[in-house]
Write a protein that holds these residues in place. Structure first.
Motif, PDB file in Angstrom:
ATOM      1  N   GLY A 175       0.129   8.907 115.499  1.00  0.00           N
ATOM      2  CA  GLY A 175      -0.430  10.258 115.451  1.00  0.00           C
ATOM      3  C   GLY A 175      -1.933  10.281 115.210  1.00  0.00           C
ATOM      4  N   ALA A 176      -2.408  11.455 114.847  1.00  0.00           N
ATOM      5  CA  ALA A 176      -3.855  11.701 114.770  1.00  0.00           C
ATOM      6  C   ALA A 176      -4.560  10.837 113.713  1.00  0.00           C
ATOM      7  N   PHE A 177      -3.841  10.457 112.673  1.00  0.00           N
ATOM      8  CA  PHE A 177      -4.533   9.841 111.529  1.00  0.00           C
ATOM      9  C   PHE A 177      -4.196   8.369 111.304  1.00  0.00           C
ATOM     10  N   SER A 195      -4.094  17.602 117.026  1.00  0.00           N
ATOM     11  CA  SER A 195      -4.434  16.917 118.282  1.00  0.00           C
ATOM     12  C   SER A 195      -3.786  15.538 118.281  1.00  0.00           C
ATOM     13  N   HIS A 196      -3.122  15.211 119.385  1.00  0.00           N
ATOM     14  CA  HIS A 196      -2.408  13.937 119.466  1.00  0.00           C
ATOM     15  C   HIS A 196      -3.138  12.976 120.391  1.00  0.00           C
ATOM     16  N   PRO A 197      -3.247  11.686 119.972  1.00  0.00           N
ATOM     17  CA  PRO A 197      -3.985  10.741 120.817  1.00  0.00           C
ATOM     18  C   PRO A 197      -3.319  10.476 122.177  1.00  0.00           C
ATOM     19  N   ILE A 207       1.744  18.032 114.755  1.00  0.00           N
ATOM     20  CA  ILE A 207       1.414  17.858 113.332  1.00  0.00           C
ATOM     21  C   ILE A 207       2.426  16.903 112.681  1.00  0.00           C
ATOM     22  N   ASP A 208       3.692  17.070 113.067  1.00  0.00           N
ATOM     23  CA  ASP A 208       4.728  16.165 112.542  1.00  0.00           C
ATOM     24  C   ASP A 208       4.481  14.718 112.959  1.00  0.00           C
ATOM     25  N   SER A 209       3.788  14.512 114.055  1.00  0.00           N
ATOM     26  CA  SER A 209       3.460  13.135 114.453  1.00  0.00           C
ATOM     27  C   SER A 209       2.382  12.576 113.541  1.00  0.00           C
ATOM     28  N   VAL A 236       8.327   1.142 114.360  1.00  0.00           N
ATOM     29  CA  VAL A 236       7.151   0.282 114.399  1.00  0.00           C
ATOM     30  C   VAL A 236       6.009   1.085 115.012  1.00  0.00           C
ATOM     31  N   VAL A 237       4.804   0.915 114.485  1.00  0.00           N
ATOM     32  CA  VAL A 237       3.664   1.638 115.048  1.00  0.00           C
ATOM     33  C   VAL A 237       3.193   0.899 116.299  1.00  0.00           C
ATOM     34  N   HIS A 238       3.072   1.687 117.366  1.00  0.00           N
ATOM     35  CA  HIS A 238       2.692   1.130 118.667  1.00  0.00           C
ATOM     36  C   HIS A 238       1.710   2.134 119.292  1.00  0.00           C
ATOM     37  N   PRO A 239       0.411   1.929 119.025  1.00  0.00           N
ATOM     38  CA  PRO A 239      -0.583   2.953 119.357  1.00  0.00           C
ATOM     39  C   PRO A 239      -0.625   3.340 120.836  1.00  0.00           C
ATOM     40  N   GLU A 240      -0.238   2.458 121.745  1.00  0.00           N
ATOM     41  CA  GLU A 240      -0.376   2.770 123.172  1.00  0.00           C
ATOM     42  C   GLU A 240       0.737   3.684 123.702  1.00  0.00           C
ATOM     43  N   SER A 241       1.828   3.863 122.946  1.00  0.00           N
ATOM     44  CA  SER A 241       2.957   4.716 123.372  1.00  0.00           C
ATOM     45  C   SER A 241       3.471   4.379 124.774  1.00  0.00           C
ATOM     46  N   MET A 242       3.591   3.108 125.073  1.00  0.00           N
ATOM     47  CA  MET A 242       4.129   2.707 126.382  1.00  0.00           C
ATOM     48  C   MET A 242       5.578   2.240 126.234  1.00  0.00           C
TER      49      MET A 242
END
Ligand code: NDP
Ligand code: MG
Length: 390
Positions: A175-177, A195-197, A207-209, A236-242
């Motif tokens: 998410g955003a932060f 705002s979502h990346p 916002i929930d993200s 697991v955090v995966h910033p690229e969302s692929m």
């Protein structure tokens, strides 16, 4: 022609669904479209798709809806009961994309008349997973997941035996932060959290993200939908969302679902299931993407994940408490009554106060029980928020 209804038609998921069906208008007969405040969109889509009925959740907007539909063949209705009635009209496929616990009753109504329910409304599984699944079983109806992670897990399980599953891993963009210093989170504003990346979604889920409440809800949704144990579910955090999710089997294999962050994939999969049809989504160029990255989610940054684990372990109606407290805390943040990090404080406090033991079995898990628990949790959450705001 397939008869379809879209609950929450004016929202982000609803509009993506309409985008898909409008590409093949001859294939679908649109039964009901529902919305709330966005009357002009609701009426425009009802006209374009020649819907039997358009319903707004807001009774005071009925005249506006009627006026906007003048000259069309679409019937107009208003109010939450009218939404549930519209959802109960015979249809082959119903998209459940209302935001919040308000999606539960209409979703149940669709299941009761034997529809296939394409479920984006994760709140209904979190609040009343057992009730949703039992209703589907009793009426020979089917629930197909639309949340991208759950669609990904569902697809990875095609042809597999659920007993061979060791673990389910769902990914989170963060998410955003995700890269903010933890100490700064308390100062996050509504605009920053909205705002979502990677994904373009409705404001609440965005916002929930940022708070990871969305991922927390999805962990619970995974347990409810797939029937796996809490200790088998990870995020697991995966910033690229692929990669949207991975399923790990007992032979050590991990099956990953990879695709662009476009909800039309999961919606289209649920629309055409069990077939796969061509969808207007980007085809990924892996060499151009180059790298995918992963990190462990930090529960100090995102206490919502710890709370989700407690809820999964507690079972019963704790999901209903969690969701209602989360929705009320989110309202409080949007209204400016509490800060960003106070949302999880509110939910934690409400979870410790509202009894949620009832409903451990199917028979006790009724809509009345869920509604009562939801009401109590909202009341409690408002009093916690008022104390914090005062
Ligand atoms: P939006 O806020 O964009 O849309 C919500 C829809 O519900 C709108 O049609 C809105 O009407 C309607 N609505 C709002 N309040 C009520 C109410 N009280 N009663 C009946 N209808 C109401 O949300 P999203 O499309 O982003 O999300 C919908 C659901 O799908 C949520 O459960 C979300 O968690 C889930 N989801 C969304 C994803 C996404 O990419 N957006 C991804 C995965 C899951 P109006 O706009 O006319 O006021
Ligand atoms: Mg999701």
């Amino acid at each position: 022609m397939r008869r379809i209804s879209i609950l929450g038609a004016t929202g982000s998921i609803g509009q993506n669904t309409i985008d898909l069906i409008a590409r093949a208008p001859g294939d679908y007969e649109v039964v009901a479209l529902t919305g709330a405040g966005n009357i002009s969109q609701l009426a425009a889509d009802a006209r374009r798709l020649n819907a039997q009925i358009a319903v707004t959740a807001h009774e005071h907007l009925l005249d506006d809806l009627r006026a906007a539909l003048t000259g069309s063949e679409t019937e107009a209705a208003a109010g939450t009961a009218a939404i549930t009635e519209a959802a109960a009209r015979p249809a082959d496929w119903v998209m459940s994309a209302i935001v919040g616990a308000a999606g539960l009753e209409p979703g149940l109504a669709a299941l009761q008349q034997g529809s296939t329910l394409a479920l984006a409304n994760k709140e209904s599984l979190v609040c009343a997973g057992q009730l949703m699944l039992a209703t589907a079983r009793a009426h020979n109806a089917r629930i197909l997941p639309v949340d991208s992670e759950h669609s990904a897990v569902f697809q990875a399980l095609v042809g597999e035996d659920i007993s061979a599953v060791e673990r389910v891993i769902i990914t989170a963009s963060g998410g955003a932060f995700r890269d903010w210093p933890v100490e700064k989170l308390a100062t996050a504003t509504l605009a920053q959290a909205s705002s979502h990346p990677n994904w373009d979604m409705g404001q609440r889920i965005t916002i929930d993200s940022a708070s990871m409440f969305n991922k927390a809800m999805e962990l619970i949704e995974t347990k409810e939908f797939f029937g796996v144990r809490p200790d088998q579910i990870e995020a697991v955090v995966h910033p690229e969302s692929m990669i949207h999710a991975l399923v790990g089997f007992r032979d050590g294999a991990l099956m990953a679902h990879v695709g662009p962050p476009d909800m039309r994939h999961a919606i289209g999969y649920a629309l055409h299931w069990p077939e796969r049809r061509s969808l207007p989504v980007e085809r990924l160029d892996l060499a151009a993407i180059g790298q995918l990255s992963f990190r462990a989610p930090c529960e100090t940054r995102w206490p919502a994940l710890r709370l989700a684990r407690e809820v999964m372990e507690a079972g019963g109606l704790s999901g209903a408490v969690f969701n209602a407290a989360k929705e009320t805390a989110l309202d409080g943040f949007i209204a400016g009554d509490i800060g960003f990090t106070q949302m999880s404080d509110v939910v934690e406090e409400v979870l410790s106060r509202v009894p949620a033991a009832a409903g451990q079995n199917d028979a006790a898990f009724t809509l009345d029980n869920v509604a009562e628990t939801d009401h109590l949790a909202r009341q409690e959450a408002r009093s916690v928020i008022n104390r914090k705001a005062g």
